[in-house]
Write a protein that holds these residues in place. Structure first.
Motif, PDB file in Angstrom:
ATOM      1  N   SER A 292       5.864  12.521 -16.976  1.00 54.86           N
ATOM      2  CA  SER A 292       4.659  12.980 -17.559  1.00 54.86           C
ATOM      3  C   SER A 292       3.532  12.185 -18.015  1.00 54.86           C
ATOM      4  N   ARG A 293       3.958  10.780 -18.445  1.00 54.76           N
ATOM      5  CA  ARG A 293       2.969   9.939 -18.535  1.00 54.76           C
ATOM      6  C   ARG A 293       2.905   8.703 -17.814  1.00 54.76           C
ATOM      7  N   ARG A 294       2.022   7.995 -17.663  1.00 55.74           N
ATOM      8  CA  ARG A 294       1.942   6.502 -17.243  1.00 55.74           C
ATOM      9  C   ARG A 294       1.793   5.389 -18.213  1.00 55.74           C
ATOM     10  N   TYR A 295       2.929   4.512 -18.025  1.00 57.07           N
ATOM     11  CA  TYR A 295       2.866   3.358 -18.898  1.00 57.07           C
ATOM     12  C   TYR A 295       2.034   2.197 -18.322  1.00 57.07           C
ATOM     13  N   ARG A 296       1.712   1.279 -19.246  1.00 57.31           N
ATOM     14  CA  ARG A 296       0.905   0.168 -18.813  1.00 57.31           C
ATOM     15  C   ARG A 296       1.873  -1.152 -18.845  1.00 57.31           C
ATOM     16  N   PHE A 297       1.150  -1.987 -17.858  1.00 61.35           N
ATOM     17  CA  PHE A 297       1.786  -3.195 -18.161  1.00 61.35           C
ATOM     18  C   PHE A 297       0.684  -4.182 -18.466  1.00 61.35           C
ATOM     19  N   HIS A 298       1.136  -5.339 -19.106  1.00 58.09           N
ATOM     20  CA  HIS A 298       0.209  -6.197 -19.585  1.00 58.09           C
ATOM     21  C   HIS A 298      -0.821  -6.904 -18.596  1.00 58.09           C
ATOM     22  N   GLY A 299      -1.927  -6.880 -18.711  1.00 56.52           N
ATOM     23  CA  GLY A 299      -3.036  -7.508 -17.772  1.00 56.52           C
ATOM     24  C   GLY A 299      -3.196  -6.796 -16.737  1.00 56.52           C
ATOM     25  N   GLY A 300      -3.374  -7.450 -15.528  1.00 54.76           N
ATOM     26  CA  GLY A 300      -3.690  -6.808 -14.177  1.00 54.76           C
ATOM     27  C   GLY A 300      -5.378  -6.873 -14.038  1.00 54.76           C
ATOM     28  N   LEU A 301      -5.664  -6.621 -12.940  1.00 52.47           N
ATOM     29  CA  LEU A 301      -7.192  -6.799 -12.605  1.00 52.47           C
ATOM     30  C   LEU A 301      -7.606  -5.527 -11.924  1.00 52.47           C
ATOM     31  N   HIS A 302      -8.889  -4.914 -12.120  1.00 55.30           N
ATOM     32  CA  HIS A 302      -9.538  -4.159 -11.379  1.00 55.30           C
ATOM     33  C   HIS A 302     -10.272  -4.572 -10.257  1.00 55.30           C
ATOM     34  N   LEU A 303      -9.964  -4.447  -8.984  1.00 55.28           N
ATOM     35  CA  LEU A 303     -10.347  -5.011  -8.018  1.00 55.28           C
ATOM     36  C   LEU A 303     -11.058  -4.083  -7.162  1.00 55.28           C
ATOM     37  N   GLU A 304     -12.278  -4.389  -6.443  1.00 54.73           N
ATOM     38  CA  GLU A 304     -13.064  -3.437  -5.548  1.00 54.73           C
ATOM     39  C   GLU A 304     -12.104  -3.288  -4.427  1.00 54.73           C
ATOM     40  N   ASN A 305     -12.002  -2.070  -4.040  1.00 54.40           N
ATOM     41  CA  ASN A 305     -11.278  -1.808  -2.997  1.00 54.40           C
ATOM     42  C   ASN A 305     -12.170  -1.686  -1.461  1.00 54.40           C
ATOM     43  N   CYS A 306     -11.480  -2.008  -0.494  1.00 50.29           N
ATOM     44  CA  CYS A 306     -12.429  -2.116   0.514  1.00 50.29           C
ATOM     45  C   CYS A 306     -11.446  -1.685   1.776  1.00 50.29           C
ATOM     46  N   ARG A 307     -10.426  -0.925   1.459  1.00 52.81           N
ATOM     47  CA  ARG A 307      -9.355  -0.364   2.612  1.00 52.81           C
ATOM     48  C   ARG A 307     -10.089   0.597   3.514  1.00 52.81           C
ATOM     49  N   ALA A 308     -11.213   1.369   3.026  1.00 56.79           N
ATOM     50  CA  ALA A 308     -11.772   2.485   3.651  1.00 56.79           C
ATOM     51  C   ALA A 308     -12.226   2.248   5.062  1.00 56.79           C
ATOM     52  N   ALA A 309     -12.822   0.879   5.152  1.00 62.75           N
ATOM     53  CA  ALA A 309     -13.326   0.518   6.570  1.00 62.75           C
ATOM     54  C   ALA A 309     -12.082   0.577   7.780  1.00 62.75           C
ATOM     55  N   ALA A 310     -11.038   0.250   7.391  1.00 60.55           N
ATOM     56  CA  ALA A 310     -10.058   0.310   8.249  1.00 60.55           C
ATOM     57  C   ALA A 310      -9.247   1.902   8.209  1.00 60.55           C
ATOM     58  N   SER A 311      -9.043   2.462   7.186  1.00 61.72           N
ATOM     59  CA  SER A 311      -8.064   3.515   7.191  1.00 61.72           C
ATOM     60  C   SER A 311      -9.082   4.793   7.299  1.00 61.72           C
ATOM     61  N   ASP A 312     -10.067   4.813   7.423  1.00 54.71           N
ATOM     62  CA  ASP A 312     -10.818   5.996   7.724  1.00 54.71           C
ATOM     63  C   ASP A 312     -10.743   6.323   9.014  1.00 54.71           C
ATOM     64  N   GLN A 313     -10.455   5.229   9.857  1.00 52.26           N
ATOM     65  CA  GLN A 313     -10.137   5.498  11.193  1.00 52.26           C
ATOM     66  C   GLN A 313      -8.799   5.729  11.736  1.00 52.26           C
ATOM     67  N   PRO A 314      -8.451   6.530  13.005  1.00 46.77           N
ATOM     68  CA  PRO A 314      -7.161   6.749  13.240  1.00 46.77           C
ATOM     69  C   PRO A 314      -6.426   5.370  13.458  1.00 46.77           C
ATOM     70  N   ILE A 315      -5.188   5.347  13.707  1.00 53.58           N
ATOM     71  CA  ILE A 315      -4.438   4.219  13.976  1.00 53.58           C
ATOM     72  C   ILE A 315      -4.369   4.103  15.606  1.00 53.58           C
ATOM     73  N   LEU A 316      -4.740   2.723  15.952  1.00 50.74           N
ATOM     74  CA  LEU A 316      -5.008   2.663  17.475  1.00 50.74           C
ATOM     75  C   LEU A 316      -3.785   1.742  18.007  1.00 50.74           C
ATOM     76  N   PRO A 317      -3.094   2.043  19.040  1.00 52.08           N
ATOM     77  CA  PRO A 317      -1.891   1.358  19.705  1.00 52.08           C
ATOM     78  C   PRO A 317      -2.576   0.043  20.169  1.00 52.08           C
ATOM     79  N   ALA A 318      -2.209  -1.110  19.746  1.00 46.72           N
ATOM     80  CA  ALA A 318      -2.483  -2.532  20.330  1.00 46.72           C
ATOM     81  C   ALA A 318      -2.378  -2.605  21.503  1.00 46.72           C
ATOM     82  N   GLY A 319      -1.384  -1.909  22.211  1.00 50.50           N
ATOM     83  CA  GLY A 319      -1.057  -2.376  23.344  1.00 50.50           C
ATOM     84  C   GLY A 319       0.047  -3.360  23.987  1.00 50.50           C
ATOM     85  N   ILE A 320       0.199  -3.395  24.880  1.00 52.97           N
ATOM     86  CA  ILE A 320       1.377  -4.554  25.331  1.00 52.97           C
ATOM     87  C   ILE A 320       0.801  -5.920  25.744  1.00 52.97           C
TER      88      ILE A 320
END
Lengths: 554, 181, 343
Positions: free
Chosen positions: A16-44
């Motif tokens: 029901s609740r979330r705990y905190r751990f000491h420290g940590g950073l808020h980092l800007e996320n940039c995963r959208a560039a890759a995950s907004d598109q479907p997964i492509l097979p890289a081939g053989i």
């Protein structure tokens, strides 16, 4: 400040609740560039390079020989020892070589690899098709073991070994909280293949039999969360919950995630299983599903290729052993001269010096960056003891003290400040105003301490061997001396024995002669001898006497 | 005056008795110092310190006959550890005994070996496997790099080689600015 | 293609030591401007002299130690030390006071210990304390608040050592409020009489209270941009206020009210700019609270019962001595460990 952890009490499974751990950073996320598109097979690719050590533990032992033809899914290296995993051929082809090749490792050193020239046919090994879903947990564990599945979150611990500690598991925690910026492989997997993930989680749950099963995602992954919810509904699954956690780096770390969700801290030298929790990555769960329900060992994984150094950032489904060069090509090639080629994310990733290194089981992301986005770091200035590093450390260490002692080579003091509790997340180095490469100091100190221990053990063995050798030489000398003494004794005994024997013979002859005399018998063969015969007898007697004298003096 | 003398005398006797009792009652058994010194030496058994092995050198240090800076394979680390143990100042390695080099191992060239066993007799840790007229070979994991096998070999078939490096041995170097300090 | 090897993390970092020093200098501006208006040209003269002395001392020492001079001077730490020292010195002191103090601060208290990051004592305060012990008379040459002499007189006094028309020093200088309080109390007068006098403003000493308010403003800016952490300033001011309140409640006639202490002398300057020097302070968060508290209480004690009117300098140096021990006993509990290493 974090309060002390709860005693090993039962876990609060209401979440029901979330705990905190000491420290940590808020980092800007940039995963959208890759995950907004479907997964492509890289081939053989034309050639696959498969290191024998793609996991934590003993490297696998090669089973094939050069020139042999292998099929997709065939086991080409078997697990050795308790903590190990087998390696399978990701596609059909011929074994071109078994030799040392560059592998993904910060050292740049080569390691033994099996090299396969692919034939493009992708012919699969014929597998039996029993219905594994009705199997007992032990048997399922065996399937996972034989499929070569290791933790796909980046550590690569053999999954079957981890799941083997399954007594009294209260919580099965599936980690989808991808916290490092730019990495998007888990996000993509959950968005597109949520059903595979859930099926895999079901298998893990069947093995482990926990009281509760939870999938954790970061709160900035709404699409993934939604996809998981939809899949749960489609499958009619009510025993698995999807929870989100605040997107603070490094919440995706196993210990930090457990703390955030349950408030408990995994003991410093222990494992989550010690407090009744087993944690697995979403990718591992999906691989378990493929192994059990589609009879496919671990042959490929999803890899994010991103960074401003590649034209089209994407998630790819990549065969293990694919050289990075092939992946970069698939991502559209380089945009310009790149400064760094990273495996992993920008916080914990390591640089590789050549793009010939292959993708292995633990490769989650390939980052190609130019000097614009990641310029060479400015030279480090002296530490001003500002304490920012301690403010952000998720393990509540004192990075400043670790730095001073690691730099001075004072290993005892560094260990006193709990150097080995450092998870090398990089938060401290990120905030340091003097740009000190703190994590490198800690890594150096850790490896130096390990090297010292190995050296100490080696010198202990050398001492034992030397002392054993000295003892052996000593013993041989003593045995020789004792033997000499014995021999001398025997000879003097013999000499004394000779005299006594001679006396006895003489006495006996005397007795016989007297008897014969008294009986009037004279020995015949010594009478009437010719002078020549007499001479011969004299010579024989002489020879006999000489020999006796000789034996006496020996 | 007399009372002062008596008082101090009595005090001395009492405190002396207490200290003597404590020395016996609370005595902690520790390794003889020779064992402690030997535990700090690298066990190369090379003899560069002029003693016939690490143990004789440890005994000489304990007896005060040898200095702590005579061990090249141990290098500065060993000198520092010995200084800490004995409570004396560390000093630079004595160059008369050699210079500190990274650990090496040896390899026998099997094409040239004649099976004379002279190297086997010379190796202080029995790291060479072989028998008369049979092939000799070095067990690399046990070789300490003392190089005592090289002079006796009549055909010079033993070569010094660096320790083979694997991924497991590799360690992160100290960052650049710390190395120039 | 061969790529270079770097250690993680790889994200570029914005801030640096230079940025930090610049922010602190910027935060000092309101105080500097007001102080100049209040006490005259002596303030910028002192600033220039101390800054020049500090930079020159640092440059010479770096050359002797074979370190890069240009880049190191640019980090601004020597400049900041000189500025802080200058703000603690009386504006009419002879020129060699500022120079001597800054040279001692940089050469002895900083460079001889190994330069930036290695000094156990706060260099500015070390310089100040050396001056006040060696030249107590020269360090009492504060002009009357708001009645500072003009530029010519100031320059003549500072560089020439003499006054233009033969008038005495007493005519120009005046005791600081803290000084007066000590003197009057020791002569048996009590506070209400003093409070009505011209030395006292609303909260603290006349003029001085606004100076402290300017430093407070600067300090709040530093907290806002996260250049300093809250533990030391808050703890120091709390310690000062606490000690003053206790004794003021006990005997209001002979112990000054806490707000007077907070807004007079170097309280705010000390709390936000001097005690927060990261190199010589404690590093653990809990340790910093104790450290600040100690400085506050010691400041009050020295001001009330000590031989010197201003206690911040000595208090800071005394707590610098205690900082490593405090750090040792306030180590935080490490994640995954049951209890901390020391109680």
């Amino acid at each position: 400040m974090t309060e002390a952890p709860h005693r090993p009490a039962p876990l609060d499974l209401s979440f029901s609740r979330r705990y905190r751990f000491h420290g940590g950073l808020h980092l800007e996320n940039c995963r959208a560039a890759a995950s907004d598109q479907p997964i492509l097979p890289a081939g053989i690719p034309p050639q696959l390079v498969l290191p024998l050590a793609q996991h934590i533990g003993e490297p696998a032992e090669c089973l094939v020989t050069v020139g042999e033809r292998v099929l997709r899914g065939e086991c080409i290296a078997q697990a050795t020892g308790k903590i190990s995993a087998p390696v399978h051929a990701p596609t059909s082809g011929t074994i071109a070589a078994i030799e040392a090749r560059p592998v993904p490792h910060p050292s740049g050193l080569p390691a033994p690899c099996v090299v396969i020239d692919t034939d493009g046919a992708d012919e699969a090994a014929v597998a039996g098709t029993p219905d594994y879903t009705q199997l007992e947990p032990e048997a399922l564990l065996e399937v996972l073991r034989e499929s070569g599945i290791v933790g796909l979150g980046g550590a690569g611990f053999p999954t079957a070994v981890k799941l083997g500690r399954r007594n009294h598991v209260e919580l099965l925690l599936i980690n989808g909280a991808e916290c490092e910026p730019c990495i998007a492989c888990d996000d993509g997997l959950m968005r597109e293949r949520a059903q595979d993930v859930i099926e895999g989680v079901r298998i893990l749950r069947h093995i482990v039999q926990p009281a509760a099963t939870v999938i954790a995602v970061e709160d900035n992954m709404p699409e993934a969360e939604q996809a998981l919810h939809d899949a749960l509904v489609r499958l009619g699954e009510t025993g698995i919950r999807v929870l989100n956690v605040p997107a603070i780096y490094p919440t995706g770390g196993e210990r930090q995630l457990i703390r955030v969700l349950t408030g408990h801290e995994v003991p410093s030298q222990g494992f989550p299983a010690d407090i009744g929790i087993i944690c697995q990555n979403v990718g591992t769960a999906a691989a378990a599903h493929a192994a059990v329900n589609r009879h496919e060992p671990l042959l490929s994984r999803i890899v994010t290729v991103t960074g401003d150094g590649v034209r089209h950032a994407r998630n790819f489904e990549v065969l293990l052993g694919t050289p990075l060069a092939h992946l970069i090509e698939a991502a559209g090639g380089y945009t310009e001269q790149i400064e760094r080629l990273l495996i992993g994310g920008p916080m914990m990733g390591y640089t590789v010096s050549t793009e010939a290194v292959p993708v292995i089981k633990t490769t989650n992301c390939v980052l190609a960056v130019t000097a614009h986005s990641m310029p060479a770091p400015p030279p480090a200035q002296p530490c001003i003891r500002c304490g920012r590093c301690a403010e952000v450390c998720p393990a509540t260490l004192l990075p400043q003290q670790l730095y001073w002692h690691a730099r001075a080579g004072n290993h005892d003091a560094a260990q006193d400040f709990d150097l080995f509790d450092c998870i090398e997340c990089g938060c401290c180095a990120h905030v340091c105003p003097s740009h000190i490469p703190l994590v490198q100091y800690y890594r150096h100190a850790k490896t130096a301490i390990w090297a010292e221990e190995i050296q100490l053990r080696a010198s202990d063995i050398a001492r034992e061997r030397h002392e054993a050798r000295l003892a052996r030489i000593d013993r041989i000398k003593q045995e020789r001396a004792a033997q000499l003494v014995r021999k001398k004794q025997a000879l003097s005994d013999k000499a004394a024995g000779n005299d006594a024997r001679q006396g006895a013979i003489q006495d006996a002859l005397e007795r016989v002669r007297r008897r014969k005399e008294s009986a009037g018998i004279t020995p015949r063969n010594t009478d009437n001898l010719t002078p020549e015969q007499q001479q011969k007898i004299v010579e024989v007697e002489q020879r006999r006497r000489d020999r006796t004298r000789q034996q006496d003096t020996d | 005056m007399l009372t002062a003398i008596i008082a101090l005398g009595v005090l001395a006797i009492v405190i002396g008795a207490v200290l003597g009792y404590a020395a016996i009652r609370f005595h902690v058994d520790s390794d003889p110092v020779v064992d402690q010194i030997d535990a700090l030496l690298p066990q190369t058994q090379c003899g560069q310190c002029t003693y016939a092995g690490c143990r004789p050198y440890a005994e000489a240090i304990a007896a005060g006959e040898a200095d702590i800076n005579q061990c090249p394979p141990g290098g500065e680390v060993t000198i520092q550890n010995l200084a800490d143990l004995l409570g004396i100042d560390p000093k630079p390695l004595n160059p008369e005994h050699g210079e500190h080099k990274e650990k090496t191992v040896v390899r026998i060239d099997e094409e040239v070996c004649i099976g004379c066993t002279l190297c086997i007799q010379a190796c202080p840790v029995d790291a060479i496997l072989g028998a008369p007229k049979q092939m000799h070979t070095v067990i690399v994991s046990e070789c300490t790099g003392c190089n005592l096998c090289i002079p006796p070999c009549p055909v010079e078939c033993i070569h010094i080689e660096p320790v083979p490096k694997t991924l497991r041995d590799w360690s992160w170097p100290l960052p650049a600015e710390a190395r120039h300090d | 293609m061969e790529f270079r090897r770097f250690s993680s993390p790889h994200l570029p970092v914005e801030s640096g030591v230079n940025t930090l020093m610049r922010q602190v200098l910027f935060a000092l501006l309101p105080g500097i401007i007001y102080m100049t208006w209040l006490f005259g040209w002596g303030v910028p003269v002192n600033l220039l002299l101390a800054a020049a002395g500090a930079l020159a001392g640092e440059a010479v020492m770096l050359r002797i130690r074979a370190r890069p001079v240009g880049t190191t001077l640019q980090d601004g730490s020597a400049l900041l030390t000189g500025v802080l020292l200058a703000l603690a010195l009386p504006p009419l002191a002879p020129w060699w006071i500022a120079v001597l103090g800054s040279l001692f601060a940089i050469v002895v208290a900083k460079q001889l210990y190994g330069g930036l990051g290695h000094n156990p004592f706060n260099p500015a305060m070390a310089g100040y304390v050396v001056l006040i012990i060696s030249f107590p008379l020269e360090l009492t040459m504060w002009p009357a608040a708001g009645q500072a002499p003009d530029l010519a007189t100031t320059l003549g006094l500072v560089f020439g050592g003499g006054l233009p028309d033969g008038s005495t020093l007493d005519a120009i200088t005046m005791a600081t409020p803290l000084d007066s309080v000590r003197m009057e109390l020791s002569q048996g007068k009590d506070l209400p009489a003093l409070a009505a006098g011209s030395l006292f403003g609303y909260l603290g000493g006349a003029g001085w209270e606004w100076l402290n308010a300017c430093y407070l403003l600067g300090g709040l800016y530093l907290l806002r941009v996260h250049a300093i952490q809250w533990q030391i300033p808050v703890a120091m001011l709390a310690g000062l206020a606490l000690a003053a309140t206790l004794f003021h409640l006990y005997d209001p006639l002979h112990y000054v009210a806490p707000q007077f202490h907070l807004f007079t002398g170097a309280s705010m300057l000390g709390a936000f700019f001097i005690a927060t020097d990261p190199v010589s302070a404690c590093t653990t968060p809990r340790g910093r609270l104790w450290y600040g508290l100690g400085i506050g209480i010691l400041t009050w004690i020295i001001r009330t019962w000590g031989a010197y009117p201003e206690g911040v300098g000595f208090a800071v140096l005394l707590m610098n001595l205690a900082a490593p021990t405090i750090d040792h006993y306030t180590r935080p509990r490490v994640f995954g460990h049951d209890s901390g290493p020391a109680p």
